[in-house]
Design a protein around this motif. Structure first.
Motif, PDB file in Angstrom:
ATOM      1  N   ILE A  11       3.547  85.933  87.878  1.00  0.00           N
ATOM      2  CA  ILE A  11       3.558  85.282  89.197  1.00  0.00           C
ATOM      3  C   ILE A  11       2.793  83.976  89.052  1.00  0.00           C
ATOM      4  N   ARG A  12       3.435  82.873  89.383  1.00  0.00           N
ATOM      5  CA  ARG A  12       2.828  81.568  89.098  1.00  0.00           C
ATOM      6  C   ARG A  12       3.082  80.585  90.221  1.00  0.00           C
ATOM      7  N   PRO A  13       2.119  79.713  90.517  1.00  0.00           N
ATOM      8  CA  PRO A  13       2.400  78.636  91.474  1.00  0.00           C
ATOM      9  C   PRO A  13       3.312  77.590  90.844  1.00  0.00           C
ATOM     10  N   ILE A  14       4.115  76.937  91.662  1.00  0.00           N
ATOM     11  CA  ILE A  14       4.920  75.811  91.182  1.00  0.00           C
ATOM     12  C   ILE A  14       4.736  74.646  92.150  1.00  0.00           C
ATOM     13  N   ALA A  15       4.505  73.461  91.576  1.00  0.00           N
ATOM     14  CA  ALA A  15       4.294  72.261  92.414  1.00  0.00           C
ATOM     15  C   ALA A  15       5.523  71.368  92.257  1.00  0.00           C
TER      16      ALA A  15
ATOM     17  N   MET B 113       9.468  74.034  84.783  1.00  0.00           N
ATOM     18  CA  MET B 113      10.901  74.244  84.593  1.00  0.00           C
ATOM     19  C   MET B 113      11.297  74.071  83.125  1.00  0.00           C
ATOM     20  N   LEU B 114      10.621  73.144  82.432  1.00  0.00           N
ATOM     21  CA  LEU B 114      10.915  72.975  80.998  1.00  0.00           C
ATOM     22  C   LEU B 114      10.565  74.245  80.235  1.00  0.00           C
ATOM     23  N   MET B 115       9.404  74.838  80.603  1.00  0.00           N
ATOM     24  CA  MET B 115       8.985  76.070  79.933  1.00  0.00           C
ATOM     25  C   MET B 115       9.959  77.212  80.235  1.00  0.00           C
TER      26      MET B 115
ATOM     27  N   LEU C  13       1.477  53.339  85.211  1.00  0.00           N
ATOM     28  CA  LEU C  13       2.608  52.501  84.788  1.00  0.00           C
ATOM     29  C   LEU C  13       3.246  52.970  83.489  1.00  0.00           C
ATOM     30  N   THR C  14       2.461  53.620  82.641  1.00  0.00           N
ATOM     31  CA  THR C  14       3.048  54.127  81.389  1.00  0.00           C
ATOM     32  C   THR C  14       2.999  55.654  81.323  1.00  0.00           C
ATOM     33  N   LEU C  15       2.857  56.278  82.489  1.00  0.00           N
ATOM     34  CA  LEU C  15       2.903  57.747  82.501  1.00  0.00           C
ATOM     35  C   LEU C  15       4.348  58.163  82.750  1.00  0.00           C
ATOM     36  N   SER C  16       5.008  58.582  81.703  1.00  0.00           N
ATOM     37  CA  SER C  16       6.385  59.046  81.785  1.00  0.00           C
ATOM     38  C   SER C  16       7.283  57.992  82.442  1.00  0.00           C
ATOM     39  N   ASN C  17       8.122  58.445  83.393  1.00  0.00           N
ATOM     40  CA  ASN C  17       9.049  57.514  84.046  1.00  0.00           C
ATOM     41  C   ASN C  17       9.043  57.787  85.543  1.00  0.00           C
TER      42      ASN C  17
ATOM     43  N   ALA D 192       6.172  64.945  90.032  1.00  0.00           N
ATOM     44  CA  ALA D 192       4.988  65.561  89.408  1.00  0.00           C
ATOM     45  C   ALA D 192       3.770  65.334  90.306  1.00  0.00           C
ATOM     46  N   THR D 193       2.873  66.308  90.321  1.00  0.00           N
ATOM     47  CA  THR D 193       1.735  66.258  91.242  1.00  0.00           C
ATOM     48  C   THR D 193       0.395  66.208  90.491  1.00  0.00           C
ATOM     49  N   VAL D 194      -0.626  65.825  91.229  1.00  0.00           N
ATOM     50  CA  VAL D 194      -1.990  65.786  90.674  1.00  0.00           C
ATOM     51  C   VAL D 194      -2.400  67.192  90.226  1.00  0.00           C
TER      52      VAL D 194
ATOM     53  N   GLY E 194      -0.547  69.786  89.400  1.00  0.00           N
ATOM     54  CA  GLY E 194       0.217  70.225  88.235  1.00  0.00           C
ATOM     55  C   GLY E 194      -0.250  69.537  86.964  1.00  0.00           C
ATOM     56  N   ALA E 195      -0.548  68.241  87.059  1.00  0.00           N
ATOM     57  CA  ALA E 195      -0.976  67.464  85.877  1.00  0.00           C
ATOM     58  C   ALA E 195      -2.303  67.989  85.336  1.00  0.00           C
ATOM     59  N   LEU E 196      -3.141  68.542  86.211  1.00  0.00           N
ATOM     60  CA  LEU E 196      -4.438  69.052  85.760  1.00  0.00           C
ATOM     61  C   LEU E 196      -4.341  70.527  85.350  1.00  0.00           C
ATOM     62  N   ALA E 197      -3.692  71.342  86.188  1.00  0.00           N
ATOM     63  CA  ALA E 197      -3.661  72.792  85.924  1.00  0.00           C
ATOM     64  C   ALA E 197      -2.889  73.133  84.656  1.00  0.00           C
ATOM     65  N   HIS E 198      -1.926  72.291  84.285  1.00  0.00           N
ATOM     66  CA  HIS E 198      -1.106  72.587  83.108  1.00  0.00           C
ATOM     67  C   HIS E 198      -1.957  72.626  81.836  1.00  0.00           C
ATOM     68  N   GLY E 199      -3.009  71.829  81.794  1.00  0.00           N
ATOM     69  CA  GLY E 199      -3.938  71.870  80.647  1.00  0.00           C
ATOM     70  C   GLY E 199      -3.368  71.292  79.363  1.00  0.00           C
TER      71      GLY E 199
ATOM     72  N   LEU F  69      -6.100  78.293  93.058  1.00  0.00           N
ATOM     73  CA  LEU F  69      -5.288  77.073  93.132  1.00  0.00           C
ATOM     74  C   LEU F  69      -6.194  75.860  93.254  1.00  0.00           C
ATOM     75  N   ILE F  70      -5.790  74.774  92.615  1.00  0.00           N
ATOM     76  CA  ILE F  70      -6.477  73.501  92.860  1.00  0.00           C
ATOM     77  C   ILE F  70      -6.063  73.041  94.262  1.00  0.00           C
ATOM     78  N   ALA F  71      -7.043  72.735  95.090  1.00  0.00           N
ATOM     79  CA  ALA F  71      -6.754  72.219  96.437  1.00  0.00           C
ATOM     80  C   ALA F  71      -6.803  70.698  96.443  1.00  0.00           C
TER      81      ALA F  71
ATOM     82  N   ASP G 290       5.810  57.202  75.894  1.00  0.00           N
ATOM     83  CA  ASP G 290       6.002  58.446  75.143  1.00  0.00           C
ATOM     84  C   ASP G 290       4.709  59.274  75.168  1.00  0.00           C
ATOM     85  N   TRP G 291       4.793  60.515  74.707  1.00  0.00           N
ATOM     86  CA  TRP G 291       3.591  61.323  74.561  1.00  0.00           C
ATOM     87  C   TRP G 291       2.678  60.694  73.517  1.00  0.00           C
ATOM     88  N   PRO G 292       1.387  60.610  73.781  1.00  0.00           N
ATOM     89  CA  PRO G 292       0.495  59.923  72.848  1.00  0.00           C
ATOM     90  C   PRO G 292       0.011  60.782  71.675  1.00  0.00           C
TER      91      PRO G 292
END
Ligand SMILES: Cc1cc2nc3c(=O)[nH]c(=O)nc-3n(C[C@H](O)[C@H](O)[C@H](O)COP(=O)(O)OP(=O)(O)OC[C@H]3O[C@@H](n4cnc5c(N)ncnc54)[C@H](O)[C@@H]3O)c2cc1C
Length: 287
Positions: free
Chosen positions: A26-30, A36-38, A98-102, A109-111, A113-118, A165-167, A191-193
């Motif tokens: 059971i997982r949160p989704i933002a 979804m990739l996973m 400006l150079t974070l993905s596209n 993508a959310t704040v 999600g970007a942090l909780a994904h680790g 959850l991160i609030a 690209d990924w660094p």
């Protein structure tokens, strides 16, 4: 993809109650850009997803006062990119976007999600850590505050419990501090660094009063490099000092090899880019 149940609670407190501390299916989704990739790759097969899309609007917004920013966990990265408050109070974030993905990814993508994904390759964690961010996290038993410095525990691992959850994230205003984030990609600029280095510096000319230095991507997790900070604090930045800071950083960081580079390559990158990031910050960088 295997079938799964989708819950769409209307509040953060209701979302938290639907999570189970003992059930990892059971997982949160933002925004879903990472999850979804996973799922498509079969790495993660959820029994139930708790969508945060319909929770209170305040968790999708940015609030600002003289002390800094409050970013709701559901704030999209493009909202960060276009916010006048973010540009004024933490311009390092604006420039990083400006150079974070596209734009397609940033739009969803959310704040949170970007942090909780680790994921150690992401751009936002080192930048927010260098800025001194703190997270507010909620669970059925209440709320707690976690400095981002203490949030990441390993490769794709954080201190978050399965029913937390991160609030929101709180970012102190950058003020007169000078800052830079440099990422080294072996492909295109977005690209990924292979390496990320974020620095936030309080200085009078080249005289450094205090510095926060964070490494990512080359390491298992976004990590503050306190030994490099100690070398820099209270000193005047010259080539010798920056070389010493690079040496200290390389000794302290825990590197990982991956498709973007070997450990010796990443060690050398860090040594070089600590110097460049400090120089860029002191030269004006992002103010
Ligand atoms: C093509 C592509 C290119 C990319 N390039 C980059 C890049 O250059 N730089 C970069 O930094 N990133 C990049 N990313 C990654 C992207 O930034 C992340 O996928 C995104 O930030 C995750 O946010 P999300 O809202 O979509 O999270 P989701 O996919 O919804 O969730 C990710 C994880 O966080 C958990 N989660 C989500 N919200 C919360 C919350 N509030 N509390 C607790 N747990 C939560 C979920 O359960 C899941 O485990 C890229 C992604 C893609 C698809």
């Amino acid at each position: 993809m295997t079938p799964f149940e989708l819950a769409e609670p209307k509040s953060l407190s209701a979302a938290v109650k639907l999570l189970d501390p003992d059930d990892t299916s059971i997982r949160p989704i933002a925004g879903g850009t990472a999850l979804m990739l996973m799922m498509k790759a079969g790495v993660f097969r959820p029994a139930k997803l708790i969508s945060l899309r319909n929770i209170e609007a305040k968790y999708s917004g940015i609030a600002a006062d003289a002390n800094g920013l409050r970013l709701g966990a559901m704030t999209t990265l493009s909202a960060l990119e276009h916010s006048a408050d973010v540009r004024k109070l933490a311009p390092l974030i604006t420039r990083t976007m400006l150079t974070l993905s596209n734009v397609r990814v940033r739009n969803v993508a959310t704040v949170g999600g970007a942090l909780a994904h680790g994921d150690p390759h992401m751009d936002l964690p080192p930048v927010l850590m260098a800025l001194g961010a703190t997270l507010t996290v909620v669970s059925p038993s209440g709320e707690r505050s976690i400095p981002l410095d203490d949030f990441f525990t390993g490769y794709y691992e954080t201190v978050l419990e399965k029913n937390e959850l991160i609030a929101e994230a709180h970012i102190p205003a950058q003020g007169t501090k000078r800052a830079a984030y440099m990422k080294v990609t072996t492909g295109s600029a977005d690209d990924w660094p292979a390496l990320g280095v974020a620095v936030v510096i309080e200085a009078d000319g080249k005289a450094i009063e205090s510095a926060r230095v964070v490494v990512s991507a080359a390491t298992t997790k976004a990590t503050r490099l306190k030994s490099a900070e100690t070398v820099l604090n209270g000193k005047t930045a010259d080539d010798k000092l920056l070389a010493q800071a690079g040496d200290a950083a390389v000794e302290e960081a825990e590197f990982i090899a991956d498709v973007r580079g070997s450990v010796p390559y990443k060690r050398e990158l860090l040594r070089v880019y600590i110097k460049r990031a400090v120089q860029q910050a002191l030269a004006g960088g992002v103010q």
